[in-house]
Write a protein that holds these residues in place. Structure first.
Motif, PDB file in Angstrom:
ATOM      1  N   THR A 152       0.862  -1.174   0.000  1.00 39.71           N
ATOM      2  CA  THR A 152       0.000   0.000   0.000  1.00 39.71           C
ATOM      3  C   THR A 152       0.904   1.231   0.000  1.00 39.71           C
ATOM      4  O   THR A 152       2.088   1.153   0.325  1.00 39.71           O
ATOM      5  CB  THR A 152      -0.903   0.049   1.249  1.00 39.71           C
ATOM      6  N   GLN A 153       0.321   2.349  -0.356  1.00 38.04           N
ATOM      7  CA  GLN A 153       1.072   3.599  -0.354  1.00 38.04           C
ATOM      8  C   GLN A 153       0.876   4.318   0.972  1.00 38.04           C
ATOM      9  O   GLN A 153      -0.218   4.347   1.519  1.00 38.04           O
ATOM     10  CB  GLN A 153       0.617   4.511  -1.489  1.00 38.04           C
ATOM     11  N   GLU A 154       1.957   4.898   1.473  1.00 36.07           N
ATOM     12  CA  GLU A 154       1.850   5.748   2.653  1.00 36.07           C
ATOM     13  C   GLU A 154       1.170   7.061   2.266  1.00 36.07           C
ATOM     14  O   GLU A 154       1.269   7.519   1.126  1.00 36.07           O
ATOM     15  CB  GLU A 154       3.245   6.040   3.222  1.00 36.07           C
ATOM     16  N   LEU A 155       0.474   7.665   3.221  1.00 36.72           N
ATOM     17  CA  LEU A 155      -0.185   8.930   2.928  1.00 36.72           C
ATOM     18  C   LEU A 155       0.826   9.999   2.533  1.00 36.72           C
ATOM     19  O   LEU A 155       0.681  10.677   1.534  1.00 36.72           O
ATOM     20  CB  LEU A 155      -0.985   9.400   4.150  1.00 36.72           C
ATOM     21  N   PHE A 156       1.866  10.137   3.349  1.00 38.46           N
ATOM     22  CA  PHE A 156       2.930  11.097   3.075  1.00 38.46           C
ATOM     23  C   PHE A 156       4.238  10.510   3.582  1.00 38.46           C
ATOM     24  O   PHE A 156       4.251   9.837   4.628  1.00 38.46           O
ATOM     25  CB  PHE A 156       2.680  12.445   3.772  1.00 38.46           C
ATOM     26  N   PRO A 157       5.336  10.762   2.888  1.00 35.59           N
ATOM     27  CA  PRO A 157       6.623  10.289   3.402  1.00 35.59           C
ATOM     28  C   PRO A 157       6.982  11.007   4.699  1.00 35.59           C
ATOM     29  O   PRO A 157       6.766  12.212   4.831  1.00 35.59           O
ATOM     30  CB  PRO A 157       7.614  10.643   2.277  1.00 35.59           C
ATOM     31  N   THR A 158       7.499  10.257   5.658  1.00 39.38           N
ATOM     32  CA  THR A 158       7.856  10.828   6.957  1.00 39.38           C
ATOM     33  C   THR A 158       9.351  10.707   7.181  1.00 39.38           C
ATOM     34  O   THR A 158       9.870   9.586   7.254  1.00 39.38           O
ATOM     35  CB  THR A 158       7.115  10.101   8.096  1.00 39.38           C
ATOM     36  N   PRO A 159      10.081  11.825   7.272  1.00 36.98           N
ATOM     37  CA  PRO A 159      11.523  11.746   7.499  1.00 36.98           C
ATOM     38  C   PRO A 159      11.825  11.221   8.894  1.00 36.98           C
ATOM     39  O   PRO A 159      11.043  11.442   9.838  1.00 36.98           O
ATOM     40  CB  PRO A 159      11.993  13.198   7.335  1.00 36.98           C
ATOM     41  N   PRO A 160      12.933  10.531   9.067  1.00 32.87           N
ATOM     42  CA  PRO A 160      13.281  10.023  10.403  1.00 32.87           C
ATOM     43  C   PRO A 160      13.614  11.170  11.343  1.00 32.87           C
ATOM     44  O   PRO A 160      14.153  12.198  10.927  1.00 32.87           O
ATOM     45  CB  PRO A 160      14.517   9.153  10.131  1.00 32.87           C
ATOM     46  N   PRO A 161      13.295  11.022  12.628  1.00 33.69           N
ATOM     47  CA  PRO A 161      13.593  12.086  13.597  1.00 33.69           C
ATOM     48  C   PRO A 161      15.086  12.121  13.893  1.00 33.69           C
ATOM     49  O   PRO A 161      15.816  11.170  13.590  1.00 33.69           O
ATOM     50  CB  PRO A 161      12.785  11.659  14.834  1.00 33.69           C
ATOM     51  N   PRO A 162      15.581  13.202  14.494  1.00 36.02           N
ATOM     52  CA  PRO A 162      17.011  13.285  14.842  1.00 36.02           C
ATOM     53  C   PRO A 162      17.420  12.151  15.773  1.00 36.02           C
ATOM     54  O   PRO A 162      16.636  11.691  16.606  1.00 36.02           O
ATOM     55  CB  PRO A 162      17.129  14.649  15.536  1.00 36.02           C
ATOM     56  N   ALA A 163      18.636  11.682  15.621  1.00 36.39           N
ATOM     57  CA  ALA A 163      19.137  10.592  16.468  1.00 36.39           C
ATOM     58  C   ALA A 163      19.397  11.073  17.894  1.00 36.39           C
ATOM     59  O   ALA A 163      19.227  10.307  18.848  1.00 36.39           O
ATOM     60  CB  ALA A 163      20.419  10.006  15.861  1.00 36.39           C
ATOM     61  N   ASP A 164      19.804  12.332  18.037  1.00 34.15           N
ATOM     62  CA  ASP A 164      20.097  12.865  19.364  1.00 34.15           C
ATOM     63  C   ASP A 164      18.805  12.981  20.179  1.00 34.15           C
ATOM     64  O   ASP A 164      17.840  13.611  19.726  1.00 34.15           O
ATOM     65  CB  ASP A 164      20.750  14.245  19.242  1.00 34.15           C
ATOM     66  N   PRO A 165      18.729  12.391  21.381  1.00 33.66           N
ATOM     67  CA  PRO A 165      17.493  12.414  22.179  1.00 33.66           C
ATOM     68  C   PRO A 165      16.978  13.811  22.482  1.00 33.66           C
ATOM     69  O   PRO A 165      15.773  14.062  22.429  1.00 33.66           O
ATOM     70  CB  PRO A 165      17.890  11.673  23.459  1.00 33.66           C
ATOM     71  N   GLU A 166      17.889  14.729  22.808  1.00 39.01           N
ATOM     72  CA  GLU A 166      17.451  16.087  23.137  1.00 39.01           C
ATOM     73  C   GLU A 166      16.875  16.792  21.908  1.00 39.01           C
ATOM     74  O   GLU A 166      15.848  17.475  21.996  1.00 39.01           O
ATOM     75  CB  GLU A 166      18.617  16.887  23.720  1.00 39.01           C
ATOM     76  N   ALA A 167      17.556  16.618  20.779  1.00 41.96           N
ATOM     77  CA  ALA A 167      17.069  17.245  19.546  1.00 41.96           C
ATOM     78  C   ALA A 167      15.734  16.634  19.129  1.00 41.96           C
ATOM     79  O   ALA A 167      14.830  17.340  18.660  1.00 41.96           O
ATOM     80  CB  ALA A 167      18.097  17.074  18.433  1.00 41.96           C
ATOM     81  N   ARG A 168      15.600  15.319  19.327  1.00 42.81           N
ATOM     82  CA  ARG A 168      14.346  14.655  18.977  1.00 42.81           C
ATOM     83  C   ARG A 168      13.205  15.154  19.865  1.00 42.81           C
ATOM     84  O   ARG A 168      12.108  15.446  19.389  1.00 42.81           O
ATOM     85  CB  ARG A 168      14.502  13.141  19.107  1.00 42.81           C
ATOM     86  N   ALA A 169      13.457  15.282  21.167  1.00 42.40           N
ATOM     87  CA  ALA A 169      12.434  15.761  22.094  1.00 42.40           C
ATOM     88  C   ALA A 169      12.022  17.193  21.757  1.00 42.40           C
ATOM     89  O   ALA A 169      10.835  17.542  21.794  1.00 42.40           O
ATOM     90  CB  ALA A 169      12.948  15.681  23.528  1.00 42.40           C
TER      91      ALA A 169
END
Length: 239
Positions: A152-169
């Motif tokens: 199936t196709q995804e609705l929209f492509p989703t980029p991966p979040p930053p690896a750094d925990p603080e940056a991700r939060a």
């Protein structure tokens, strides 16, 4: 005195060998890098030799889809319609997951080859064997869409979040201020004991979930004797 060593005889080129070599090469280098020239080099022949077996690149791609469809397990014997269709589609998914480029090629085809039509006909036959009307089967096949091929196709492509925990939060906090419902859903896995926030969905689970929802819905409509003509009748019209 021994004579000169004999050169190993090359296996004769035929359509099946060309197609299977193309599938293997696409698995290695990707479908975008696959060309008639690169395939000829892999087979140790000149490009013109390929055109005796496939007329052009489009026919080659059609044939590659046929090879992949041939990897789908045959219909299960003795299973009811729902289990038979479920198993067949999940086998199709396994075949496509083995060739990550395959969904792109399936979507690009402009016509169905006999092998592809055979597969579609088998699914329709399973619905019909389960007592489904032609009408409901028609709409069920439309509802399955590309899912019948295992993707199936995804609705929209989703980029991966930053690896750094603080940056991700920090990124999630910023997004939550504008898209609270999306972030609530995206982070639900961590609160429910699932994956970490932003870790992505379990694609196999999501695929099977949607497939089961559809099959359960088809079963309900079949038991109700659903007919599309009633749905198409204009509001206020009488039979």
């Amino acid at each position: 005195m021994t004579g000169p060593a004999k050169t190993p005889r090359r296996a004769p080129l035929n359509r099946d060998r060309v197609l299977r070599a193309a599938v293997a090469l696409a698995d290695e280098i990707g479908i975008d890098a696959l060309s008639m020239r690169s395939l000829a080099e892999r087979l140790g022949v000149v490009p013109m030799a390929l055109y005796k077996h496939v007329a052009n690149k489009e026919e080659l791609l059609d044939g590659m889809v046929e090879v992949i469809v041939g990897e789908i397990a045959p219909p299960a014997r003795g299973a009811d319609w729902k289990d038979a269709i479920r198993q067949r589609i999940l086998s199709a998914r396994q075949a496509l997951l083995s060739h990550r480029w395959a969904s792109q090629v399936v979507e690009s085809r402009r016509h169905a080859t006999p092998v592809v039509l055979d597969y579609m006909d088998s699914l329709i036959g399973m619905f019909r064997a389960g007592g489904f009307s032609v009408d409901l089967t028609h709409h069920a096949m439309h509802a399955l869409g590309s899912r019948m091929w295992g993707f199936t196709q995804e609705l929209f492509p989703t980029p991966p979040p930053p690896a750094d925990p603080e940056a991700r939060a920090a990124m999630f906090d910023q997004l939550a201020a504008r898209y609270p419902h999306i972030i609530e859903m995206a982070t639900a896995g961590s609160r429910d004991g699932g994956s970490a926030p932003g870790g992505g969905c379990d694609d196999q689970f999501e695929f099977e979930f949607a497939l089961d929802v559809l099959l359960d819905g088809f079963e309900r409509l079949h038991r109700q004797g659903w007919d599309s003509t009633a749905r198409r009748r204009p509001t206020g019209a009488t039979a």
